[in-house]
Design an enzyme around this catalytic site. Structure first.
Site, short mmCIF file in Angstrom:
data_model
loop_
_atom_site.label_atom_id
_atom_site.label_comp_id
_atom_site.label_asym_id
_atom_site.label_seq_id
_atom_site.Cartn_x
_atom_site.Cartn_y
_atom_site.Cartn_z
N HIS A 76 0.84 -1.20 0.00
CA HIS A 76 0.00 0.00 0.00
C HIS A 76 0.87 1.25 0.00
CE1 HIS A 76 -4.28 -1.31 1.27
NE2 HIS A 76 -3.76 -2.13 0.38
N TYR A 205 -9.04 6.45 7.16
CA TYR A 205 -9.13 6.89 8.55
C TYR A 205 -10.07 8.09 8.56
CZ TYR A 205 -4.94 4.13 9.72
OH TYR A 205 -4.05 3.11 9.93
N PRO A 297 -4.03 1.25 18.64
CA PRO A 297 -3.78 0.72 17.30
C PRO A 297 -3.91 1.71 16.15
CG PRO A 297 -5.85 -0.13 18.20
CD PRO A 297 -5.19 0.63 19.30
N LYS A 301 1.20 0.41 14.96
CA LYS A 301 2.61 0.26 15.34
C LYS A 301 2.92 -0.98 16.18
CE LYS A 301 4.07 3.57 13.20
NZ LYS A 301 4.43 3.04 11.92
N TYR A 389 4.22 6.86 9.76
CA TYR A 389 3.36 5.72 9.43
C TYR A 389 4.17 4.58 8.82
CZ TYR A 389 -1.01 3.34 8.35
OH TYR A 389 -2.05 2.43 8.32
P1 RFL Z 1 0.94 -11.06 21.66
O1 RFL Z 1 0.54 -11.18 20.23
O2 RFL Z 1 -0.07 -10.59 22.65
O3 RFL Z 1 1.49 -12.49 22.09
C1 RFL Z 1 1.75 -12.84 23.43
C2 RFL Z 1 1.63 -14.33 23.55
O4 RFL Z 1 1.97 -14.72 24.88
C3 RFL Z 1 1.04 -15.70 25.30
N1 RFL Z 1 1.06 -15.73 26.78
C4 RFL Z 1 1.67 -16.69 27.50
N2 RFL Z 1 2.33 -17.79 27.15
C5 RFL Z 1 2.83 -18.58 28.13
N3 RFL Z 1 2.65 -18.34 29.45
C6 RFL Z 1 1.98 -17.22 29.86
N4 RFL Z 1 1.82 -16.99 31.16
C7 RFL Z 1 1.47 -16.35 28.86
N5 RFL Z 1 0.76 -15.18 28.91
C8 RFL Z 1 0.53 -14.83 27.65
C9 RFL Z 1 -0.27 -15.26 24.68
O5 RFL Z 1 -1.21 -16.32 24.60
C10 RFL Z 1 0.21 -14.80 23.31
O6 RFL Z 1 0.20 -15.86 22.37
O7 RFL Z 1 2.20 -10.12 21.86
P2 RFL Z 1 3.46 -9.82 20.85
O8 RFL Z 1 4.03 -11.11 20.32
O9 RFL Z 1 4.30 -8.88 21.59
O10 RFL Z 1 2.82 -9.12 19.58
C11 RFL Z 1 2.25 -7.83 19.69
C12 RFL Z 1 1.09 -7.68 18.71
O11 RFL Z 1 0.20 -8.79 18.87
C13 RFL Z 1 0.32 -6.38 18.93
O12 RFL Z 1 1.20 -5.32 19.25
C14 RFL Z 1 -0.47 -5.97 17.69
O13 RFL Z 1 -1.47 -6.91 17.39
C15 RFL Z 1 -1.08 -4.59 17.88
N6 RFL Z 1 -1.95 -4.21 16.77
C16 RFL Z 1 -1.43 -3.74 15.58
N7 RFL Z 1 -0.08 -3.64 15.42
C17 RFL Z 1 0.45 -3.26 14.24
O14 RFL Z 1 1.68 -3.18 14.11
N8 RFL Z 1 -0.33 -2.96 13.14
C18 RFL Z 1 -1.68 -3.03 13.22
O15 RFL Z 1 -2.35 -2.81 12.20
C19 RFL Z 1 -2.28 -3.39 14.48
N9 RFL Z 1 -3.61 -3.51 14.59
C20 RFL Z 1 -3.32 -4.38 16.87
C21 RFL Z 1 -4.13 -4.02 15.76
C22 RFL Z 1 -3.89 -4.93 18.02
C23 RFL Z 1 -5.23 -5.10 18.09
N10 RFL Z 1 -5.74 -5.68 19.29
C24 RFL Z 1 -6.72 -6.66 19.36
C25 RFL Z 1 -5.07 -5.41 20.53
C26 RFL Z 1 -5.49 -4.20 15.80
C27 RFL Z 1 -6.04 -4.73 16.96
C28 RFL Z 1 -7.53 -4.90 16.95
C1 PHB Z 2 -6.03 -3.54 10.82
O1 PHB Z 2 -6.10 -3.84 9.62
O2 PHB Z 2 -6.39 -4.33 11.71
C2 PHB Z 2 -5.54 -2.20 11.19
C3 PHB Z 2 -5.02 -1.36 10.21
C4 PHB Z 2 -4.56 -0.10 10.57
C5 PHB Z 2 -4.62 0.31 11.88
C6 PHB Z 2 -5.12 -0.54 12.87
C7 PHB Z 2 -5.59 -1.80 12.52
O3 PHB Z 2 -4.19 1.55 12.20
#
Ligand code: RFL
Ligand code: PHB
Length: 395
Positions: A76, A205, A297, A301, A389
């Site tokens: 993108h 957005y 989010p 990042k 971004y």
């Molecule tokens: P995770 O993915 O939360 O993984 C942590 C893992 O640890 C496990 N765990 C344990 N395992 C063993 N023993 C324990 N006691 C444990 N406690 C926990 C969990 O089950 C899990 O599998 O952390 P990690 O690896 O640091 O990754 C971080 C990302 O997941 C997170 O920052 C992103 O998803 C945030 N985020 C976004 N980030 C982006 O860079 N671009 C995006 O577009 C973006 N969109 C988002 C997002 C996060 C969202 N949510 C739901 C918070 C959109 C959403 C909706």
């Molecule tokens: C997503 O696709 O889940 C998404 C994309 C951009 C954002 C947050 C979430 O800023």
């Protein structure tokens, strides 16, 4: 799979941070063990991020984990901002010296890394929750965990908490040795997945008087949409029709753009919060990814910061075991916290520009519009947004 009772690097958590670190360590010839509390199917289906920065794509390519991403990921080159029924596109390559982002879901990154880690023989245990850490301040930390009904231990040279925001490793660092800086925003996101082709080529957005909305996608047939809602909202209180009507309202723009509707297959609510724990190292224990920091989010990042943390750690452990040098391990916390602060500031600024603050006034709303108009008028303001971004170039 037999799990060793000792290893060089113990990793708690098989999200993107833990899985990528395991891949990097395996390639560097450094033994590790990964413990994940959930089942594999759950980890592979958990809906989260969708946007990968160039540096994250480069990190995945660099360790041979981008074969499917290179086939199926969608590059993108910009995003669209909407406010007051007006649309404005911010073009990334022309503002950042050619950088762009990729749409490739976190679920897919996780599936690819799990398959590679298991194929390489990395000891990766699912349904193995870590319950305690002892010896965090010694050179032999021990993780206590449960697996197949038994209590087990893993002794390591180093332990890395990749266990997310609710993990246990951060709590193993004495409270006096860490500080958490936090901001909870007075709103949440209702995120939905819909079986309908995206209504746009690039992410939208939107700021509206009724709140923020985001149009993203997972593929050419699946859309991902978000709506600002009040904290404490029950997703079941939102019918599909209400969601589509509200999205229609918030994305409204001059001209004949239409939002495509389709069956909603998943709904969830997530709070909007920024949080940083410092330092990211205590003795032989390191924190990476969401275990150390959460960003709202809006700036996409979180996953990218997690990938950056473990790329730095992978390099540092490789150096430590190649020639005994601790220099990169010693630099880890400070250098990553610099990057995390930048991402926090960007995520905060985008969040507060686009969301309606329930306690805000008309004055605040006018400031938001002024910031959006400044982006449309000034190349410098656009470049500031675009550079943040797409993230920093890979090093
Ligand atoms: P995770 O993915 O939360 O993984 C942590 C893992 O640890 C496990 N765990 C344990 N395992 C063993 N023993 C324990 N006691 C444990 N406690 C926990 C969990 O089950 C899990 O599998 O952390 P990690 O690896 O640091 O990754 C971080 C990302 O997941 C997170 O920052 C992103 O998803 C945030 N985020 C976004 N980030 C982006 O860079 N671009 C995006 O577009 C973006 N969109 C988002 C997002 C996060 C969202 N949510 C739901 C918070 C959109 C959403 C909706
Ligand atoms: C997503 O696709 O889940 C998404 C994309 C951009 C954002 C947050 C979430 O800023």
């Amino acid at each position: 799979m037999r799990l060793p009772s000792r290893t060089r690097v113990g990793i708690v958590g098989a999200g993107p941070a833990g899985l990528l670190l395991a891949r990097l360590l395996h390639r560097a010839g450094v033994d590790c063990v990964v413990l994940e509390s959930r089942e594999r199917e759950y980890v592979e289906q958990r809906q989260r991020a969708g946007i990968l920065e160039q540096a994250t794509v480069d990190a995945l390519r660099g360790c041979g984990a981008a074969e499917r991403l290179d086939r199926e990921g969608l590059a993108h080159d910009g995003i669209e901002l909407r406010w007051n029924r007006r649309a404005y596109r911010v073009d990334f390559p022309s503002l950042t010296g050619g950088r762009r982002v990729w749409v490739y879901a976190q679920t897919e990154v996780v599936k690819d890394l799990i398959a590679l880690d298991l194929a390489a023989g990395v000891p990766l245990a699912f349904a193995a929750p870590a319950v305690a850490v002892t010896g965090a301040d010694t050179d032999r930390p021990v993780v206590h965990y449960r697996h197949r009904g038994r209590e087990r231990t893993l002794a390591c040279d180093y332990l890395v908490g990749c266990d997310g925001f609710h993990g246990i490793v951060r709590a193993a660092v004495p409270a006096a040795a860490r500080t958490t800086y936090e901001r909870l925003h007075p709103y949440s996101w209702l995120g939905v997945l819909a079986d309908v082709p995206p209504s746009c080529d690039e992410l939208i957005y939107a700021r509206s008087p009724r709140g923020f909305a985001l149009h993203s996608l997972r593929s050419t047939t699946v859309s991902r949409l978000y709506l600002q809602v009040a904290n404490g909202t029950d997703p079941e209180a939102w019918s599909d029709e209400r969601i589509w009507d509200e999205l229609d309202n918030r994305f409204a723009v001059e001209g004949d753009w239409r939002l495509r509707r389709g069956p909603i297959t998943q709904k969830s609510v997530l709070p909007m919060r920024g949080s940083v724990t410092a330092p990211m190292r205590y003795g032989s224990v390191f924190l990476a990814g969401d275990a150390a920091h959460i960003v709202p989010p809006t700036g996409a990042k979180g996953l990218n910061l997690a990938a950056g943390d473990v790329t730095a750690l992978g390099r540092a452990f490789a150096a430590r075991y190649a020639d005994g040098s601790d220099r990169l391990l010693a630099a880890y916390s400070d250098s990553r916290l610099d990057r995390v602060r930048r991402a926090q500031e960007f995520s905060y600024s985008l969040t507060t520009m686009l969301h309606t603050d329930p306690g805000g006034t008309d004055f605040d709303a006018r400031l938001q519009v002024s910031r959006l108009e400044r982006i449309a008028e000034s190349r410098a303001a656009r470049a500031e947004l675009a550079e943040n971004y797409v993230g920093p170039p890979s090093d």
